[in-house]
Design an enzyme around this catalytic site. Sequence first.
Site, mmCIF file in Angstrom:
data_model
loop_
_atom_site.group_PDB
_atom_site.id
_atom_site.type_symbol
_atom_site.label_atom_id
_atom_site.label_comp_id
_atom_site.label_asym_id
_atom_site.label_seq_id
_atom_site.Cartn_x
_atom_site.Cartn_y
_atom_site.Cartn_z
ATOM 1 C CB THR A 186 -0.926 0.033 1.227
ATOM 2 O OG1 THR A 186 -0.126 0.030 2.423
ATOM 3 C CG2 THR A 186 -1.880 -1.149 1.242
ATOM 4 C CE LYS A 187 4.325 1.898 4.572
ATOM 5 N NZ LYS A 187 3.347 0.948 5.114
ATOM 6 C CG ASN A 188 3.118 7.305 -1.225
ATOM 7 O OD1 ASN A 188 2.496 6.811 -0.283
ATOM 8 N ND2 ASN A 188 2.954 8.569 -1.590
#
Length: 368
Positions: A186-188
Amino acid sequence: MKPIPLFCAASANAGLDLRGAIDAVLDSHHFILGSKVRAFEQAYASYQRTDHCVSVANGSDALELALRALGIGAPARVVTVANAGFYASTAVHAVGARPLYVDVTEDTLTLCPDALAQALALAPKPAAVIATHLYGQMANMPAIAALCANAGVALIEDCAQAHGAELQGKKAGAWGDLACLSFYPTKNLGALGDGGAVLTANAALADRLRQLRQYGWSDKYHVDIPGGRNSRLDELQAAVLLAKLPQLDAHNAWRRRVAARYSAALAGLPLRCPAPPGPDFVAHLYVLRTAQRDALAQHLQAQAVGFGLHYPVADHLQRAYPGAACCGPLTVTQQACAQVLSLPCYPGLSDADVDRVSAAVRSFFARA
């Protein structure tokens, strides 16, 4: 009614040839510490404008190994915040040190420089500071870095939620002695599983980190430093991250547009929105604050709108570690933990879906 999820990997990864990246690794038959890991480490260090990127298995290991690389253990104290999900606290406890919690600023919910100054004045002096860039918002790094430098205390940045953020021309991760990253999906910049890295401009620390991520080896089967482990980013994840890195800035721009659209649509409601998006905010999460958080969450659920609570329990109140040490009251921290609610914010989220989420929030407050 079609649900709008808090995060959608299909949308975030749309248009990327991840299968091609994976197939190239499968065809190579080399899966651990190979050419893709080396290429990603070089590419990410270049993107960050730093000298060394040492990849590891996940962001939690990155934090722990950063502390070990600095030689921090019992009975040292490490200053950090208590509203960021216990990740830094987990690492501090893992090395045998003790967290010393300080409050956060009202506007950004990141490490408060005034509270940090009080903690650094204590005797004995804390061994290190972990500054977390929360929700994609950078902390006040000019002030924090200056305080740590003046006190002679090591500074670690937790950049797990701030890939690509920049303040005064310096990237998140360029202000401290070490910077830690997570590549959770889910991180950038997200992998297709776990992954992490530690950044540094210090060659000796980088060499020590490379030993720590592989059993403490100086050479194969020669364990020269304690505290090592098996914490390696695999070739498959490195290949995926290499494919996604060129899109990071564009994806951050998409996140900022989503955040700006929310803030415009929700203006005038009895809630607090994030600060206007700029280079120092990459909108990893779009986090509202409202005293009616729980009721709003129930309303969004009924409207098929995904949400998250980041994070509902402050670190110093977690039952596993009673008697946590705090430097001063954590008033802002505890209020934030009772009020925060995250709305969907990711690349690929359409304007129509942003408007539907906004309408759901507005309809909740219209009922009052």
